[in-house]
Design a protein around this motif. Structure first.
Motif, PDB file in Angstrom:
ATOM      1  N   GLU A  79       1.866  -1.286 -20.928  1.00 34.52           N
ATOM      2  CA  GLU A  79       2.145  -0.601 -19.664  1.00 34.52           C
ATOM      3  C   GLU A  79       1.023  -0.795 -18.656  1.00 34.52           C
ATOM      4  OE1 GLU A  79       2.667   3.538 -20.451  1.00 34.52           O
ATOM      5  OE2 GLU A  79       4.452   3.235 -21.681  1.00 34.52           O
ATOM      6  N   ALA A  80       1.395  -0.684 -17.384  1.00 34.73           N
ATOM      7  CA  ALA A  80       0.408  -0.632 -16.313  1.00 34.73           C
ATOM      8  C   ALA A  80      -0.135   0.784 -16.265  1.00 34.73           C
ATOM      9  CB  ALA A  80       1.052  -1.000 -14.985  1.00 34.73           C
ATOM     10  N   MET A  81      -1.464   0.903 -16.239  1.00 34.20           N
ATOM     11  CA  MET A  81      -2.105   2.221 -16.214  1.00 34.20           C
ATOM     12  C   MET A  81      -3.122   2.249 -15.081  1.00 34.20           C
ATOM     13  SD  MET A  81      -2.611   2.790 -20.307  1.00 34.20           S
ATOM     14  CE  MET A  81      -3.198   1.138 -20.648  1.00 34.20           C
ATOM     15  N   PRO A  82      -3.518   3.428 -14.629  1.00 35.88           N
ATOM     16  CA  PRO A  82      -4.462   3.521 -13.517  1.00 35.88           C
ATOM     17  C   PRO A  82      -5.762   2.749 -13.735  1.00 35.88           C
ATOM     18  CG  PRO A  82      -3.526   5.673 -13.986  1.00 35.88           C
ATOM     19  CD  PRO A  82      -3.037   4.733 -15.063  1.00 35.88           C
ATOM     20  N   GLY A  83      -6.301   2.754 -14.938  1.00 41.42           N
ATOM     21  CA  GLY A  83      -7.555   2.062 -15.212  1.00 41.42           C
ATOM     22  C   GLY A  83      -7.373   0.597 -15.556  1.00 41.42           C
ATOM     23  N   GLY A  84      -6.142   0.113 -15.597  1.00 40.78           N
ATOM     24  CA  GLY A  84      -5.831  -1.265 -15.964  1.00 40.78           C
ATOM     25  C   GLY A  84      -4.679  -1.285 -16.947  1.00 40.78           C
ATOM     26  N   ASN A  85      -4.160  -2.447 -17.179  1.00 42.80           N
ATOM     27  CA  ASN A  85      -3.017  -2.594 -18.074  1.00 42.80           C
ATOM     28  C   ASN A  85      -3.473  -2.576 -19.520  1.00 42.80           C
ATOM     29  OD1 ASN A  85      -1.594  -2.923 -15.721  1.00 42.80           O
ATOM     30  ND2 ASN A  85      -1.581  -5.134 -15.852  1.00 42.80           N
ATOM     31  N   GLY A  86      -2.574  -2.178 -20.416  1.00 38.08           N
ATOM     32  CA  GLY A  86      -2.960  -2.175 -21.818  1.00 38.08           C
ATOM     33  C   GLY A  86      -1.830  -1.828 -22.758  1.00 38.08           C
ATOM     34  N   PHE A  87      -2.096  -2.056 -24.023  1.00 40.73           N
ATOM     35  CA  PHE A  87      -1.144  -1.713 -25.070  1.00 40.73           C
ATOM     36  C   PHE A  87      -1.242  -0.233 -25.383  1.00 40.73           C
ATOM     37  CE2 PHE A  87      -1.709  -6.254 -25.781  1.00 40.73           C
ATOM     38  CZ  PHE A  87      -0.388  -6.655 -25.923  1.00 40.73           C
ATOM     39  N   ILE A  88      -0.104   0.387 -25.604  1.00 42.45           N
ATOM     40  CA  ILE A  88      -0.006   1.784 -25.988  1.00 42.45           C
ATOM     41  C   ILE A  88       0.618   1.816 -27.378  1.00 42.45           C
ATOM     42  CG2 ILE A  88       0.997   4.038 -25.448  1.00 42.45           C
ATOM     43  CD1 ILE A  88      -0.894   3.017 -23.284  1.00 42.45           C
TER      44      ILE A  88
END
Length: 96
Positions: A79-88
């Motif tokens: 997902e795209a997240m405020p601090g950068g994209n990453g795996f959840i």
């Protein structure tokens, strides 16, 4: 069973293509040596006893049998997240 979403599978496909990975290569999930309850990811090939997780028609993750059992019921998303994209990584509670 471990579920990998379409967005996570697409990100892995993109990353493997970007580094010109060898055919059969995919991402290995393994326990971090530096932190408790953390997973690391590295490029690798399947070994005897591994579980291969397939999503969107490609091998996306490989895990040894111990980790595979531990991650039963897990969903891996990207997902795209405020601090950068990453795996959840979300582990569902038993019976969910």
């Amino acid at each position: 069973m471990i579920t990998v979403t379409a967005s996570a599978a697409e990100r892995i496909r993109h990353d493997l293509q970007a580094i010109n990975a060898e055919p059969g290569a995919c991402m290995r999930l393994f326990r971090s040596q530096s932190a408790v309850n953390k997973l690391d990811i590295a490029l690798d090939k399947e070994r005897d006893g591994d579980q291969v997780v397939v999503s969107e028609g490609i091998n996306v993750f490989i895990l040894d049998s111990e980790l595979s059992h531990t991650l039963e019921g897990t969903i891996i998303d990207y997902e795209a997240m405020p601090g950068g994209n990453g795996f959840i990584i979300t582990q569902l509670a038993c019976g969910t």
